[in-house]
Design a protein around this motif. Structure first.
Motif, short mmCIF file in Angstrom:
data_model
loop_
_atom_site.label_atom_id
_atom_site.label_comp_id
_atom_site.label_asym_id
_atom_site.label_seq_id
_atom_site.Cartn_x
_atom_site.Cartn_y
_atom_site.Cartn_z
N SER A 181 8.12 -33.81 12.77
CA SER A 181 8.69 -34.72 11.78
C SER A 181 7.97 -34.49 10.45
O SER A 181 6.83 -34.04 10.42
CB SER A 181 8.52 -36.17 12.23
N LEU A 182 8.65 -34.82 9.38
CA LEU A 182 8.01 -34.69 8.07
C LEU A 182 6.84 -35.66 7.96
O LEU A 182 5.83 -35.35 7.32
CB LEU A 182 9.03 -34.92 6.95
N ASP A 183 6.96 -36.82 8.61
CA ASP A 183 5.84 -37.77 8.63
C ASP A 183 4.62 -37.15 9.30
O ASP A 183 3.50 -37.32 8.84
CB ASP A 183 6.23 -39.05 9.37
N GLU A 184 4.85 -36.44 10.40
CA GLU A 184 3.77 -35.78 11.11
C GLU A 184 3.10 -34.71 10.24
O GLU A 184 1.87 -34.62 10.18
CB GLU A 184 4.29 -35.15 12.40
N LEU A 185 3.92 -33.92 9.55
CA LEU A 185 3.36 -32.89 8.66
C LEU A 185 2.54 -33.53 7.55
O LEU A 185 1.44 -33.07 7.24
CB LEU A 185 4.47 -32.04 8.06
N TYR A 186 3.08 -34.59 6.96
CA TYR A 186 2.36 -35.26 5.88
C TYR A 186 1.04 -35.82 6.40
O TYR A 186 0.00 -35.67 5.75
CB TYR A 186 3.22 -36.37 5.28
N ALA A 187 1.07 -36.47 7.56
CA ALA A 187 -0.15 -37.04 8.14
C ALA A 187 -1.17 -35.94 8.42
O ALA A 187 -2.37 -36.13 8.20
CB ALA A 187 0.18 -37.81 9.42
N PHE A 188 -0.69 -34.80 8.89
CA PHE A 188 -1.59 -33.68 9.18
C PHE A 188 -2.29 -33.21 7.91
O PHE A 188 -3.50 -33.05 7.88
CB PHE A 188 -0.78 -32.54 9.81
N VAL A 189 -1.52 -33.02 6.85
CA VAL A 189 -2.09 -32.58 5.58
C VAL A 189 -3.01 -33.67 5.01
O VAL A 189 -4.10 -33.40 4.53
CB VAL A 189 -0.98 -32.21 4.57
N ARG A 190 -2.56 -34.90 5.09
CA ARG A 190 -3.32 -36.04 4.55
C ARG A 190 -4.64 -36.23 5.29
O ARG A 190 -5.66 -36.50 4.67
CB ARG A 190 -2.46 -37.29 4.65
N SER A 191 -4.63 -36.11 6.62
CA SER A 191 -5.85 -36.33 7.40
C SER A 191 -6.88 -35.27 7.07
O SER A 191 -8.07 -35.56 6.99
CB SER A 191 -5.57 -36.34 8.89
N ASP A 192 -6.45 -34.04 6.85
CA ASP A 192 -7.40 -32.99 6.47
C ASP A 192 -7.97 -33.27 5.08
O ASP A 192 -9.13 -33.10 4.85
CB ASP A 192 -6.75 -31.62 6.49
N ARG A 193 -7.11 -33.75 4.19
CA ARG A 193 -7.57 -34.07 2.84
C ARG A 193 -8.56 -35.22 2.88
O ARG A 193 -9.59 -35.19 2.22
CB ARG A 193 -6.38 -34.43 1.96
#
Length: 97
Positions: free
Chosen positions: A72-84
């Protein structure tokens, strides 16, 4: 029209996105060619994203690839956000020392 140079944070987010899409494709056991065809994008586009040549892929390209890979796009965003967030936490900790 020329593109602006990406700042290091934007470059890192692109790398994280690329990494997640590549991991998902490999985990699916499908080739870049198969994913590209199913998602309706060119094989060259998929390869350029995976090799980091396309630092900021178009939204609809990411959406098509994510859908095809079951992300999901939410999952991708969360993945990028959590690393940030983790990177910010690490830099804050380094600064406090």
């Amino acid at each position: 029209m020329s593109r602006r140079r990406l700042d290091p944070a934007a470059q890192r987010r692109g790398q994280i996105l690329t990494s997640r899409l590549t991991q998902a494709r490999r985990a699916s056991g499908r080739s870049a060619e198969v994913i590209a065809r199913s998602a309706g994008v060119s094989v060259e586009t998929v390869r350029n994203i995976e090799k980091g040549r396309t630092a900021t892929p178009e939204f609809f390209t990411v959406a098509a690839l994510a859908t095809e890979l079951g992300l999901s796009l939410d999952e991708l965003y969360a993945f990028v956000r959590s690393d940030r967030s983790a990177a910010l936490d690490r830099s804050s900790a380094d600064t406090a020392r």
